[in-house]
Motif scaffolding. Structure first.
Motif, PDB file in Angstrom:
ATOM      1  N   THR A   1       0.841  -1.192   0.000  1.00 38.27           N
ATOM      2  CA  THR A   1       0.000   0.000   0.000  1.00 38.27           C
ATOM      3  C   THR A   1       0.876   1.242   0.000  1.00 38.27           C
TER       4      THR A   1
ATOM      5  N   ARG B   1      -4.364   2.214   3.938  1.00 35.75           N
ATOM      6  CA  ARG B   1      -4.074   0.835   4.325  1.00 35.75           C
ATOM      7  C   ARG B   1      -5.206   0.301   5.202  1.00 35.75           C
TER       8      ARG B   1
ATOM      9  N   SER C   1      -6.474  -5.669  -1.148  1.00 29.74           N
ATOM     10  CA  SER C   1      -6.511  -4.274  -0.703  1.00 29.74           C
ATOM     11  C   SER C   1      -5.187  -3.543  -0.889  1.00 29.74           C
TER      12      SER C   1
ATOM     13  N   SER D   1      -3.035  -0.680  -2.528  1.00 31.17           N
ATOM     14  CA  SER D   1      -3.519   0.662  -2.839  1.00 31.17           C
ATOM     15  C   SER D   1      -2.384   1.541  -3.332  1.00 31.17           C
TER      16      SER D   1
ATOM     17  N   GLY E   1      -9.938  -3.078  -1.664  1.00 37.12           N
ATOM     18  CA  GLY E   1      -9.126  -1.922  -2.010  1.00 37.12           C
ATOM     19  C   GLY E   1      -8.272  -2.082  -3.249  1.00 37.12           C
TER      20      GLY E   1
ATOM     21  N   THR F   1      -8.352   0.526  -5.864  1.00 34.09           N
ATOM     22  CA  THR F   1      -7.721   1.823  -5.626  1.00 34.09           C
ATOM     23  C   THR F   1      -6.259   1.816  -6.059  1.00 34.09           C
ATOM     24  N   ALA F   2      -5.740   0.664  -6.471  1.00 30.71           N
ATOM     25  CA  ALA F   2      -4.323   0.533  -6.802  1.00 30.71           C
ATOM     26  C   ALA F   2      -4.024   1.008  -8.228  1.00 30.71           C
TER      27      ALA F   2
END
Length: 220
Positions: free
Chosen positions: A12, A16, A62, A64, A91, A94-95
């Motif tokens: 991340t 996070r 997740s 990111s 998540g 969102t990366a």
């Protein structure tokens, strides 16, 4: 695919999620049930052609922000297109905001979410491993993501939608996909926007049924 390992990637550089450790633990259990080992990393150096060749699937749990360098992006996209498996959880959308090709892989890019709350989820496609064990309509508490584009327009196979009339703050409208499957070259992709809280990974229930099926769809 002949590899017997799965890579779980949780780097991340943006927000996070506290649920990442519980998510990794859950994926380890689900993979072990299918006879697979899990390698967990936050090292983008794992994204080389040689290293990726040893994995049956890569799970972006997740992750990111911008997490890969250009050569690592190319290695990942080439590996996936050649028949790899990608699972994106929560998540993961969102990366890699600066890498347009990643949006093709994950299906849509996160924009915002309202407060965590319960909402009604509907199964649109019950003939997928990640939805086969779920009721047609069910209530679920999560962080409900909106996306910059409707993934349906990108040609994905929509699996779950959330009914915006049952919670406050949604901005997608009547058609709000939250889980889908797609192909990337010869590779298989699956994404779910569900999975915000630690409790979802620890308490089992419908979310883990959904997660198990989604992972199996890309590593089987």
């Amino acid at each position: 695919m002949t590899a017997d390992s799965v890579l779980v990637f949780t780097r991340t550089t943006g927000f996070r999620h506290d649920s990442i450790p519980a998510g990794v633990a859950a994926v380890r259990v689900l993979a072990a049930d299918d006879g697979l080992d899990v390698v967990h990393t936050e090292d983008p150096g794992a994204f080389t052609p040689e290293t990726l060749a040893g994995y049956r699937a890569v799970v972006w749990l997740s992750a990111s922000g911008n997490v890969l360098e250009p050569d690592q992006r190319r290695a990942f996209a080439d590996w996936l297109a050649a028949g790899g498996g990608f699972a994106g959880v929560h998540g993961a959308s969102t990366a890699e905001p600066d890498w347009p090709e990643y949006q093709r892989i994950v299906g849509a890019r996160f924009t915002q979410h309202p407060a965590i709350q319960a909402a009604t989820v509907r199964v649109e496609d019950a003939d997928h491993p990640s939805t086969a064990g779920l009721p047609a309509v069910w209530e679920h508490t999560d962080e409900w993501y909106d996306f910059a584009t409707d993934p349906r327009g990108a040609g994905v196979r929509v699996l779950l939608t959330v009914d915006e009339s049952t919670y406050d703050g949604g901005r997608m409208g009547e058609d709000h996909p939250v889980a889908w499957a797609s192909e990337y070259g010869q590779g298989r992709c699956w994404y779910t926007a569900l999975g915000h809280s630690t409790e979802l990974y620890e308490q089992g229930g419908r979310f883990l049924v959904h997660l198990r099926g989604g992972l199996r769809s890309v590593w089987s």
